[in-house]
Design a protein around this motif. Structure first.
Motif, PDB file in Angstrom:
ATOM      1  N   VAL A 129      31.507  42.579  49.722  1.00 57.12           N
ATOM      2  CA  VAL A 129      30.780  43.782  50.153  1.00 57.12           C
ATOM      3  C   VAL A 129      31.553  45.043  49.779  1.00 57.12           C
ATOM      4  CG1 VAL A 129      29.579  42.633  52.050  1.00 57.12           C
ATOM      5  CG2 VAL A 129      31.753  43.792  52.501  1.00 57.12           C
ATOM      6  N   VAL A 130      32.859  44.926  49.555  1.00 56.88           N
ATOM      7  CA  VAL A 130      33.645  46.107  49.174  1.00 56.88           C
ATOM      8  C   VAL A 130      33.410  46.488  47.719  1.00 56.88           C
ATOM      9  CG1 VAL A 130      35.411  45.470  50.861  1.00 56.88           C
ATOM     10  CG2 VAL A 130      35.737  44.852  48.457  1.00 56.88           C
ATOM     11  N   LEU A 131      32.746  45.610  46.966  1.00 53.84           N
ATOM     12  CA  LEU A 131      32.575  45.829  45.531  1.00 53.84           C
ATOM     13  C   LEU A 131      31.261  46.499  45.173  1.00 53.84           C
ATOM     14  CD1 LEU A 131      33.884  42.352  44.310  1.00 53.84           C
ATOM     15  CD2 LEU A 131      35.102  44.537  44.206  1.00 53.84           C
ATOM     16  N   GLY A 132      30.325  46.541  46.099  1.00 52.45           N
ATOM     17  CA  GLY A 132      29.018  47.111  45.790  1.00 52.45           C
ATOM     18  C   GLY A 132      28.394  47.744  47.015  1.00 52.45           C
ATOM     19  N   THR A 167      44.611  41.225  48.005  1.00 54.64           N
ATOM     20  CA  THR A 167      43.353  40.875  48.653  1.00 54.64           C
ATOM     21  C   THR A 167      42.562  39.902  47.790  1.00 54.64           C
ATOM     22  OG1 THR A 167      42.079  42.721  47.713  1.00 54.64           O
ATOM     23  CG2 THR A 167      43.183  43.111  49.824  1.00 54.64           C
ATOM     24  N   VAL A 168      41.837  39.023  48.463  1.00 54.42           N
ATOM     25  CA  VAL A 168      40.850  38.148  47.824  1.00 54.42           C
ATOM     26  C   VAL A 168      39.485  38.556  48.364  1.00 54.42           C
ATOM     27  CG1 VAL A 168      39.953  35.789  47.735  1.00 54.42           C
ATOM     28  CG2 VAL A 168      42.386  36.217  47.365  1.00 54.42           C
ATOM     29  N   GLU A 169      38.527  38.732  47.456  1.00 56.42           N
ATOM     30  CA  GLU A 169      37.210  39.267  47.808  1.00 56.42           C
ATOM     31  C   GLU A 169      36.126  38.225  47.554  1.00 56.42           C
ATOM     32  OE1 GLU A 169      38.605  43.724  46.302  1.00 56.42           O
ATOM     33  OE2 GLU A 169      37.677  42.293  44.922  1.00 56.42           O
ATOM     34  N   PRO A 170      35.843  37.363  48.536  1.00 54.83           N
ATOM     35  CA  PRO A 170      34.846  36.303  48.328  1.00 54.83           C
ATOM     36  C   PRO A 170      33.430  36.854  48.224  1.00 54.83           C
ATOM     37  CG  PRO A 170      36.301  35.808  50.190  1.00 54.83           C
ATOM     38  CD  PRO A 170      36.496  37.247  49.840  1.00 54.83           C
ATOM     39  N   ARG A 235      43.737  43.073  43.560  1.00 53.85           N
ATOM     40  CA  ARG A 235      42.476  42.560  44.113  1.00 53.85           C
ATOM     41  C   ARG A 235      41.949  41.410  43.252  1.00 53.85           C
ATOM     42  NH1 ARG A 235      42.238  48.258  44.418  1.00 53.85           N
ATOM     43  NH2 ARG A 235      42.128  49.004  46.597  1.00 53.85           N
ATOM     44  N   PHE A 236      41.459  40.371  43.938  1.00 48.95           N
ATOM     45  CA  PHE A 236      41.003  39.172  43.236  1.00 48.95           C
ATOM     46  C   PHE A 236      39.603  38.778  43.730  1.00 48.95           C
ATOM     47  CE2 PHE A 236      45.502  39.227  42.810  1.00 48.95           C
ATOM     48  CZ  PHE A 236      45.812  38.566  41.634  1.00 48.95           C
ATOM     49  N   PRO A 237      38.548  39.105  42.985  1.00 46.65           N
ATOM     50  CA  PRO A 237      37.205  38.633  43.351  1.00 46.65           C
ATOM     51  C   PRO A 237      37.169  37.107  43.295  1.00 46.65           C
ATOM     52  CG  PRO A 237      37.112  40.344  41.670  1.00 46.65           C
ATOM     53  CD  PRO A 237      38.539  39.923  41.772  1.00 46.65           C
ATOM     54  N   HIS A 244      30.765  39.043  39.199  1.00 46.42           N
ATOM     55  CA  HIS A 244      29.711  39.861  38.587  1.00 46.42           C
ATOM     56  C   HIS A 244      29.756  41.287  39.149  1.00 46.42           C
ATOM     57  CE1 HIS A 244      25.842  40.857  36.782  1.00 46.42           C
ATOM     58  NE2 HIS A 244      25.460  41.311  37.975  1.00 46.42           N
ATOM     59  N   LEU A 245      29.906  41.410  40.447  1.00 45.52           N
ATOM     60  CA  LEU A 245      29.977  42.746  41.070  1.00 45.52           C
ATOM     61  C   LEU A 245      31.197  43.504  40.585  1.00 45.52           C
ATOM     62  CD1 LEU A 245      28.977  41.933  44.753  1.00 45.52           C
ATOM     63  CD2 LEU A 245      27.744  43.455  43.201  1.00 45.52           C
ATOM     64  N   ALA A 246      32.335  42.811  40.488  1.00 47.59           N
ATOM     65  CA  ALA A 246      33.555  43.466  40.060  1.00 47.59           C
ATOM     66  C   ALA A 246      33.439  43.961  38.629  1.00 47.59           C
ATOM     67  CB  ALA A 246      34.734  42.505  40.202  1.00 47.59           C
ATOM     68  N   GLN A 247      32.819  43.169  37.761  1.00 50.73           N
ATOM     69  CA  GLN A 247      32.642  43.570  36.370  1.00 50.73           C
ATOM     70  C   GLN A 247      31.682  44.737  36.250  1.00 50.73           C
ATOM     71  OE1 GLN A 247      31.395  39.823  34.758  1.00 50.73           O
ATOM     72  NE2 GLN A 247      33.461  38.953  34.751  1.00 50.73           N
ATOM     73  N   ALA A 248      30.617  44.715  37.059  1.00 50.90           N
ATOM     74  CA  ALA A 248      29.663  45.817  37.035  1.00 50.90           C
ATOM     75  C   ALA A 248      30.296  47.103  37.512  1.00 50.90           C
ATOM     76  CB  ALA A 248      28.451  45.461  37.898  1.00 50.90           C
TER      77      ALA A 248
END
Length: 249
Positions: A129-132, A167-170, A235-237, A244-248
């Motif tokens: 949720v932190v990515l988008g 951080t890991v971002e599931p 940070r590690f998605p 996909h969110l991290a790349q976008a």
């Protein structure tokens, strides 16, 4: 033999991460708010301890039982999905007590031994949720964004002592107890004020119709990679939807 302490290890990402580290030959301290038999296999390298991240006495007792640890995985968290206008402030404080202040409390408890030893890794599990920009997650996202900022600054403070923080971002996983409890155990329509209901229903339908989702194993494997990363990445998605969110972004 290295030791990892994982919070919230009774199910979901925490349990899968405990199993993964154990399979790699690590000593695992699996902490749970309410320890239960049969959640994890019996092993002389796997120890279950009671730890409620909102109760300082249990944090102290858990570290006394664990002894020296090499890695902390702050995974324990509680969900919150709903419209902010309909979310009582008591619930907001409850979410922050676990997702934000609980992470800080466990981290602060381990820092003296990490700093004195000159090594250690802190992995704080946040969320994609932190990515988008995602609806119905205002409170939850705020609690996780706070930990993203906390970790970024903490990493700089600890670098001179050889201690790493990441951080890991599931992404979204539909098979965890976390997902099942996301609406506090009740239908979403009971948590959304009537004027928001049509929009909230569309938002939830769009979410469940997405093509990419995360598996528990995606998160466990990413935590493992994060612990062993020496590139300085912060940070590690984790999971295809998070990537996909991290790349976008």
């Amino acid at each position: 033999m290295k030791t990892v302490l994982i919070t919230g290890a009774s199910s979901g990402y925490g349990r899968e991460t405990a199993l993964h580290f154990h399979s790699q030959g690590w000593n695992v301290v699996a902490s749970m708010r309410t320890p239960r038999a049969g959640v994890l296999p019996e092993s002389d390298r796997l120890h279950v301890v009671e730890l409620d991240v909102t109760e300082p006495d249990t944090i102290t007792a858990a570290f006394e039982a664990a002894g020296a640890v090499d890695v902390i995985v702050n995974n324990a968290g509680i969900p919150s999905i709903g419209v902010f206008e309909g979310t009582p402030m008591a619930r907001v404080r409850e979410v922050f007590e676990t997702n934000t202040f609980g992470v800080m409390a466990v981290t602060q408890a381990v820092l003296p031994q990490f700093r004195e030893r000159g090594s250690g890794v802190i992995v704080n599990v946040t969320s994609s949720v932190v990515l988008g920009h995602m609806p119905l997650t205002a409170v939850y996202k705020a609690s996780k964004m706070a930990i993203e900022g906390f970790t970024a600054s903490l990493a700089l403070e600890l670098a001179p002592f050889g201690v790493r923080a990441k951080t890991v971002e599931p992404g979204a996983c539909l098979t965890t107890n976390f997902a099942a409890n996301a609406a506090d155990g009740g239908p979403l329509d009971e948590l959304v004020p009537a004027p928001y209901a049509p929009w909230a229903k569309r938002a939830m339908n769009d979410f469940t119709a997405q093509d990419l989702f995360t598996k528990e194993s995606d998160v466990a494997e990413t935590v493992w990679r994060t612990v062993h990363d020496t590139t300085g990445q912060l940070r590690f998605p984790a999971g295809p939807d998070a990537l996909h969110l991290a790349q976008a972004r």
